[in-house]
Motif scaffolding. Structure first.
Motif, PDB file in Angstrom:
ATOM      1  N   GLY A  81       0.561  -1.248  -0.057  1.00  0.00           N
ATOM      2  CA  GLY A  81       0.542   0.257  -0.205  1.00  0.00           C
ATOM      3  C   GLY A  81       0.506   1.413   0.169  1.00  0.00           C
ATOM      4  O   GLY A  81       0.841   2.246  -0.451  1.00  0.00           O
ATOM      5  N   LEU A  82       1.866   1.110   0.842  1.00  0.00           N
ATOM      6  CA  LEU A  82       2.414   2.439   0.616  1.00  0.00           C
ATOM      7  C   LEU A  82       3.507   2.598  -0.384  1.00  0.00           C
ATOM      8  O   LEU A  82       3.818   3.908  -0.956  1.00  0.00           O
ATOM      9  N   CYS A  83       3.749   1.632  -0.949  1.00  0.00           N
ATOM     10  CA  CYS A  83       4.161   1.326  -3.186  1.00  0.00           C
ATOM     11  C   CYS A  83       3.460   1.845  -2.929  1.00  0.00           C
ATOM     12  O   CYS A  83       3.794   3.019  -4.579  1.00  0.00           O
ATOM     13  N   ALA A  84       2.336   1.771  -3.290  1.00  0.00           N
ATOM     14  CA  ALA A  84       1.105   2.000  -4.258  1.00  0.00           C
ATOM     15  C   ALA A  84       0.571   3.731  -4.005  1.00  0.00           C
ATOM     16  O   ALA A  84       0.782   4.751  -4.663  1.00  0.00           O
ATOM     17  N   PHE A  85       0.447   4.276  -2.947  1.00  0.00           N
ATOM     18  CA  PHE A  85       0.458   5.780  -2.406  1.00  0.00           C
ATOM     19  C   PHE A  85       1.783   6.385  -3.214  1.00  0.00           C
ATOM     20  O   PHE A  85       1.811   7.060  -3.586  1.00  0.00           O
ATOM     21  N   GLY A  86       2.715   5.514  -3.301  1.00  0.00           N
ATOM     22  CA  GLY A  86       4.100   6.659  -3.581  1.00  0.00           C
ATOM     23  C   GLY A  86       4.346   7.281  -4.547  1.00  0.00           C
ATOM     24  O   GLY A  86       4.737   7.918  -5.404  1.00  0.00           O
ATOM     25  N   ALA A  87       3.554   5.636  -5.439  1.00  0.00           N
ATOM     26  CA  ALA A  87       3.792   6.248  -7.350  1.00  0.00           C
ATOM     27  C   ALA A  87       2.683   6.877  -7.287  1.00  0.00           C
ATOM     28  O   ALA A  87       2.657   7.683  -8.690  1.00  0.00           O
ATOM     29  N   THR A  88       1.461   7.576  -6.809  1.00  0.00           N
ATOM     30  CA  THR A  88       0.766   8.398  -6.898  1.00  0.00           C
ATOM     31  C   THR A  88       1.121   9.661  -6.903  1.00  0.00           C
ATOM     32  O   THR A  88       0.760  11.407  -7.143  1.00  0.00           O
ATOM     33  N   LYS A  89       2.543   9.461  -6.178  1.00  0.00           N
ATOM     34  CA  LYS A  89       3.400  10.988  -5.960  1.00  0.00           C
ATOM     35  C   LYS A  89       4.204  11.162  -6.907  1.00  0.00           C
ATOM     36  O   LYS A  89       5.076  12.254  -6.282  1.00  0.00           O
ATOM     37  N   ALA A  90       5.119   9.797  -7.499  1.00  0.00           N
ATOM     38  CA  ALA A  90       6.095  10.080  -7.640  1.00  0.00           C
ATOM     39  C   ALA A  90       6.411  10.967  -9.583  1.00  0.00           C
ATOM     40  O   ALA A  90       4.777  11.302 -10.175  1.00  0.00           O
ATOM     41  N   VAL A 161       8.306  -9.681 -11.202  1.00  0.00           N
ATOM     42  CA  VAL A 161       7.890  -8.441 -10.518  1.00  0.00           C
ATOM     43  C   VAL A 161       8.379  -8.681  -9.368  1.00  0.00           C
ATOM     44  O   VAL A 161       7.865 -10.130  -8.308  1.00  0.00           O
ATOM     45  N   LEU A 162       9.626  -8.085  -8.388  1.00  0.00           N
ATOM     46  CA  LEU A 162      10.274  -8.580  -7.355  1.00  0.00           C
ATOM     47  C   LEU A 162      10.559  -7.204  -6.711  1.00  0.00           C
ATOM     48  O   LEU A 162      10.927  -6.309  -6.924  1.00  0.00           O
ATOM     49  N   ASP A 163       9.154  -6.871  -5.443  1.00  0.00           N
ATOM     50  CA  ASP A 163       8.996  -5.747  -5.369  1.00  0.00           C
ATOM     51  C   ASP A 163      10.203  -5.345  -4.255  1.00  0.00           C
ATOM     52  O   ASP A 163      10.425  -4.526  -3.388  1.00  0.00           O
ATOM     53  N   GLN A 164      11.079  -6.254  -4.074  1.00  0.00           N
ATOM     54  CA  GLN A 164      12.520  -5.369  -3.653  1.00  0.00           C
ATOM     55  C   GLN A 164      13.646  -4.718  -4.406  1.00  0.00           C
ATOM     56  O   GLN A 164      13.916  -3.429  -3.979  1.00  0.00           O
ATOM     57  N   CYS A 165      13.747  -4.610  -5.701  1.00  0.00           N
ATOM     58  CA  CYS A 165      13.965  -3.569  -6.597  1.00  0.00           C
ATOM     59  C   CYS A 165      13.695  -3.856  -8.031  1.00  0.00           C
ATOM     60  O   CYS A 165      14.532  -4.670  -9.012  1.00  0.00           O
ATOM     61  N   PHE A 166      12.609  -3.471  -8.616  1.00  0.00           N
ATOM     62  CA  PHE A 166      11.985  -3.404  -9.406  1.00  0.00           C
ATOM     63  C   PHE A 166      11.837  -1.930 -10.018  1.00  0.00           C
ATOM     64  O   PHE A 166      11.065  -0.989  -9.887  1.00  0.00           O
ATOM     65  N   VAL A 167      11.908  -1.669 -11.176  1.00  0.00           N
ATOM     66  CA  VAL A 167      11.898  -0.617 -11.975  1.00  0.00           C
ATOM     67  C   VAL A 167      10.866  -0.824 -13.325  1.00  0.00           C
ATOM     68  O   VAL A 167      10.847  -1.911 -14.065  1.00  0.00           O
ATOM     69  N   THR A 168      10.157   0.538 -13.818  1.00  0.00           N
ATOM     70  CA  THR A 168       8.913   0.528 -14.474  1.00  0.00           C
ATOM     71  C   THR A 168       8.449   1.487 -15.108  1.00  0.00           C
ATOM     72  O   THR A 168       8.854   2.555 -14.614  1.00  0.00           O
ATOM     73  N   ARG A 169       8.617   1.405 -17.080  1.00  0.00           N
ATOM     74  CA  ARG A 169       7.915   2.663 -17.172  1.00  0.00           C
ATOM     75  C   ARG A 169       6.121   3.417 -15.989  1.00  0.00           C
ATOM     76  O   ARG A 169       5.708   2.301 -16.153  1.00  0.00           O
ATOM     77  N   HIS A 170       6.664   3.940 -16.170  1.00  0.00           N
ATOM     78  CA  HIS A 170       5.278   4.795 -15.197  1.00  0.00           C
ATOM     79  C   HIS A 170       4.284   4.529 -15.653  1.00  0.00           C
ATOM     80  O   HIS A 170       3.137   4.488 -14.708  1.00  0.00           O
ATOM     81  N   ASP A 171       4.214   4.747 -17.154  1.00  0.00           N
ATOM     82  CA  ASP A 171       2.979   4.509 -18.198  1.00  0.00           C
ATOM     83  C   ASP A 171       2.582   3.201 -18.067  1.00  0.00           C
ATOM     84  O   ASP A 171       1.554   3.150 -18.075  1.00  0.00           O
ATOM     85  N   VAL A 172       2.791   2.496 -18.513  1.00  0.00           N
ATOM     86  CA  VAL A 172       2.774   1.360 -18.531  1.00  0.00           C
ATOM     87  C   VAL A 172       2.333   0.436 -17.253  1.00  0.00           C
ATOM     88  O   VAL A 172       1.138   0.062 -16.738  1.00  0.00           O
ATOM     89  N   TYR A 173       3.191   1.157 -15.748  1.00  0.00           N
ATOM     90  CA  TYR A 173       2.433   0.308 -14.359  1.00  0.00           C
ATOM     91  C   TYR A 173       1.525   0.761 -14.185  1.00  0.00           C
ATOM     92  O   TYR A 173       0.200   0.584 -13.819  1.00  0.00           O
ATOM     93  N   ARG A 174       0.493   1.896 -15.012  1.00  0.00           N
ATOM     94  CA  ARG A 174      -0.729   2.797 -15.137  1.00  0.00           C
ATOM     95  C   ARG A 174      -1.338   1.812 -15.666  1.00  0.00           C
ATOM     96  O   ARG A 174      -2.582   1.466 -15.084  1.00  0.00           O
ATOM     97  N   GLU A 175      -1.003   1.538 -16.420  1.00  0.00           N
ATOM     98  CA  GLU A 175      -1.872   0.869 -17.497  1.00  0.00           C
ATOM     99  C   GLU A 175      -1.833  -0.317 -17.310  1.00  0.00           C
ATOM    100  O   GLU A 175      -3.853  -1.049 -17.099  1.00  0.00           O
ATOM    101  N   CYS A 176      -1.446  -1.198 -16.752  1.00  0.00           N
ATOM    102  CA  CYS A 176      -1.509  -2.394 -15.861  1.00  0.00           C
ATOM    103  C   CYS A 176      -1.557  -2.743 -14.591  1.00  0.00           C
ATOM    104  O   CYS A 176      -2.121  -3.811 -14.083  1.00  0.00           O
ATOM    105  N   GLY A 177      -2.791  -1.624 -14.211  1.00  0.00           N
ATOM    106  CA  GLY A 177      -3.663  -1.531 -12.644  1.00  0.00           C
ATOM    107  C   GLY A 177      -2.713  -1.211 -11.886  1.00  0.00           C
ATOM    108  O   GLY A 177      -3.247  -0.905 -10.228  1.00  0.00           O
ATOM    109  N   GLY A 178      -0.994  -0.899 -11.559  1.00  0.00           N
ATOM    110  CA  GLY A 178      -0.397  -0.399 -10.097  1.00  0.00           C
ATOM    111  C   GLY A 178      -0.565  -2.152  -9.185  1.00  0.00           C
ATOM    112  O   GLY A 178      -1.430  -2.970  -8.982  1.00  0.00           O
ATOM    113  N   LEU A 179       0.047  -1.955  -8.203  1.00  0.00           N
ATOM    114  CA  LEU A 179      -0.122  -2.741  -7.166  1.00  0.00           C
ATOM    115  C   LEU A 179      -1.305  -2.637  -6.455  1.00  0.00           C
ATOM    116  O   LEU A 179      -1.943  -1.421  -5.850  1.00  0.00           O
ATOM    117  N   ARG A 180      -1.209  -3.659  -5.677  1.00  0.00           N
ATOM    118  CA  ARG A 180      -2.728  -3.968  -4.789  1.00  0.00           C
ATOM    119  C   ARG A 180      -2.928  -3.670  -3.357  1.00  0.00           C
ATOM    120  O   ARG A 180      -2.232  -4.991  -3.375  1.00  0.00           O
TER     121      ARG A 180
END
Length: 503
Positions: A81-90, A161-180
């Motif tokens: 949830g913290l990661c998902a929230f941080g993505a909205t501020k990125a 997808v390994l949340d220890q160290c995962f890099v992704t295009r911001h637009d693709v992350y949004r397209e695919c629904g993000g982390l729930r």
């Protein structure tokens, strides 16, 4: 991926590094120092520290971070949830998810920039995880999880997808629904499946290294598996048709969730007692093992399965504690795997039980008219057929129109021609007369009466079959069960003239 220079405009950062401060294991300061020691120019990335409400070192954090990071505060208490929230501020073109108990090596950002330029086909990539261990249990924990990570990164077609160290295009992350957040760490698998289903490739950047701290505590291991399992069962209960949902494996505890009822088990036990024990087939030990297999769920329903699963988890934990204190490293590793496997089964059964009716109807290939089932192994594919092996005794609850009904049990002849297998059928505990059963080359066609409710339990028993190198108790391979209207032509042809009756 696009060229890194094309995405960096000098106004917004190229990377937004998102660090959730939940579950930091006392390592957040080391993580912070790893990010502030990067060799890449600091203008290329922003650091977002996402702070949960129970983080106690807020003043120390503010003093250490200074102007080098943005602090974002949220009510979420889960690192997903913290990661998902941080993505909205990125603000970055790329999101960089990590954990606060992970320390990057100094060249990570530089290597990531090179990877973006070198792999334009990657929509994202995970970096390499190097374990930090500090006790014997953490060594075994790391070995278990590292093997799973290596499999995902190097062999599995999409679980990358390994949340220890995962890099992704911001637009693709949004397209695919993000982390729930509500899916816990199962959200990583859901996101990875969505990327794959939408045609986005995820790479593995092995030269970019992170050091991951393994805590080596049984209590935290238990909590992590529960978090994952709760997310898994929640996702399955939603029955969503999101992109990638078809890629996720269905655990046997979920596919057999209707087996919790004692009624179906009693029908399977009845089929066993009225067939196998009466005809002298099989040895005495084998017979009574089969009786025991059905007597417990017939008496206790799902409580028996949950009870045995709980006992298995307790036993594995007790042995793990003992070998951790005085056993060999191999013994610790072996019992670590056994404990986690037993724990996952126990937690799955508990989660499904708590869902109750919200677990939804039975799904799968047996057919829309099958509303409950017991005595089936997981779905498999062989010789051009998708099917599920039943046990030598099995039962299904079917639903159709009241009155005279034709039922076809589709069973490809994988073990032997069907007419050579002594299979006996029962409906609501009553034997179906042999003349009411038509055996074809790949199906049994039954003529029977359904009660006014249209719901009945069909059970069968047959001799046990053992596959080569297969320890399971196998009965019939079942590809599907058809009930009612689509069988009218069979009835009109006069091939199944008799109704079910008592022996």
């Amino acid at each position: 991926m696009q060229d890194a220079s094309a995405l960096y405009d000098g106004k917004s950062p190229l990377f937004s590094i998102i660090i959730p401060l939940e579950s930091h294991r006392g390592q957040w300061e080391m993580s912070w120092l790893g990010w502030t020691s990067q060799t890449a120019d600091t203008s290329l990335y922003e650091i977002i520290l996402v702070v949960p409400p129970d983080f106690t070192a807020r003043e120390q954090l503010k003093a250490l971070a200074g102007n080098g990071a943005r602090l974002e505060f949220t009510d979420s208490e889960h690192d997903i949830g913290l990661c998902a929230f941080g993505a909205t501020k990125a603000r970055g073109s790329y999101l960089f998810f990590t954990e606060s108990h992970c320390r990057p090596e100094p060249d990570v950002i530089e290597l990531c920039i090179r990877a973006i330029d070198a792999h334009p086909d990657w929509a994202g990539f995970s970096c390499r995880s190097i374990p930090i261990c500090h006790n014997r249990l953490s060594v075994a924990e790391a070995a278990m999880y590292q093997a799973d990570i290596e499999f995902g990164m190097k062999q599995h077609p999409w679980r990358k997808v390994l949340d220890q160290c995962f890099v992704t295009r911001h637009d693709v992350y949004r397209e695919c629904g993000g982390l729930r957040e509500e899916l816990g760490h199962f959200a990583e698998w859901v996101l990875a499946a969505a990327y794959h289903a939408r045609g986005h490739s995820i790479g593995y950047l092995e030269e970019a290294r992170f050091h991951h701290y393994y805590v080596g505590e049984i209590g935290e291991l238990k909590q992590f598996t529960l978090d994952f399992v709760q997310g898994e069962i929640r996702y399955l209960s939603e029955a969503r048709n999101d992109a990638g949902s078809e890629l996720l494996d269905i655990p046997v505890e979920w596919s057999s969730r209707s087996e919790a009822g004692a009624s179906l088990a009693r029908n399977a036990l009845n089929a066993l007692l009225r067939s196998s024990l009466g005809d002298g087939g099989g040895g005495p030990g084998e017979k009574w093992l089969a009786v025991w297999r059905w007597a417990v769920p017939a008496l206790l329903g799902g409580l028996g399965a949950r009870g045995f699963a709980r006992l298995a988890a307790w036993h594995a934990r007790a042995v793990l504690v003992a070998v951790t204190a005085a056993g060999s490293s191999d013994a610790i590793a072996r019992w670590m795997r056994r404990y986690i496997a037993a724990l996952i089964r126990h937690q799955r059964l508990d989660c499904i039980h708590r869902l109750g009716r919200d677990a939804g109807p039975v799904d799968g290939l047996l057919g829309e008219r099958v509303v409950a089932q017991i005595g089936f192994h997981a779905e498999e594919f062989s010789a051009g057929h998708t099917f599920r092996w039943s046990e030598p005794e099995a039962a299904v609850r079917i639903k159709g129109k009241p009155g005279r009904t034709i039922v076809r049990v589709r069973s490809p002849a994988l073990r032997a021609p069907l007419d050579t297998i002594d299979t006996r059928f029962y409906v609501d505990g009553t034997a179906i007369r042999p003349e009411a059963v038509v055996t074809g080359c790949d199906s049994y066609t039954l003529s029977l009466d359904l009660p006014p409710s249209g719901i009945a339990t069909l059970a069968w028993a047959c001799p046990m079959f053992r596959g080569v190198g297969d320890s399971r108790r196998l009965g019939l391979p079942i590809a599907g069960i058809d009930v009612g209207d689509d069988m009218i032509e069979v009835e009109s042809a006069g091939t199944a003239p008799s109704l079910a009756g008592k022996e």
